[in-house]
Design an enzyme around this catalytic site. Structure first.
Site, PDB file in Angstrom:
ATOM      1  N   SER A 148      48.055  88.591  33.401  1.00  0.00           N
ATOM      2  CA  SER A 148      47.091  88.079  32.445  1.00  0.00           C
ATOM      3  C   SER A 148      46.652  86.665  32.800  1.00  0.00           C
ATOM      4  O   SER A 148      46.093  86.439  33.854  1.00  0.00           O
ATOM      5  CB  SER A 148      47.681  88.159  31.041  1.00  0.00           C
ATOM      6  N   HIS A 149      46.948  85.723  31.952  1.00  0.00           N
ATOM      7  CA  HIS A 149      46.478  84.346  32.114  1.00  0.00           C
ATOM      8  C   HIS A 149      47.459  83.458  32.878  1.00  0.00           C
ATOM      9  O   HIS A 149      47.210  82.278  33.038  1.00  0.00           O
ATOM     10  CB  HIS A 149      46.217  83.742  30.740  1.00  0.00           C
TER      11      HIS A 149
END
Length: 72
Positions: A59-60
């Site tokens: 993800s991030h």
């Protein structure tokens, strides 16, 4: 099972190992290549005989991190 990955440097190696392990346990795998998490979920709906998907992503998090998002 549907398997996809993001474009992080380690994703392809993780995907290969995951698919090898799944197929050695007699699991049918559909490799959808590079995808987002929502695309992995859509893959499960598109391929009617599947009910699970794993997307290799973090993800991030920074590029050197990675993991699995598992969805049913």
């Amino acid at each position: 099972m549907v398997v996809g990955m993001d474009n992080r440097p380690g994703s392809n190696l993780l995907k290969s190992a995951l698919i090898k392990g799944l197929t050695s346990a007699a699991t049918n795998v559909i490799d959808i290549g590079i995808c987002s998490t929502p695309m992995g979920s859509m893959g499960c709906m598109y391929f009617k005989d599947t009910d699970l998907n794993i997307v290799i992503t973090a993800s991030h998090l920074p590029q050197d991190k990675n993991g699995f998002k598992c969805m049913k």
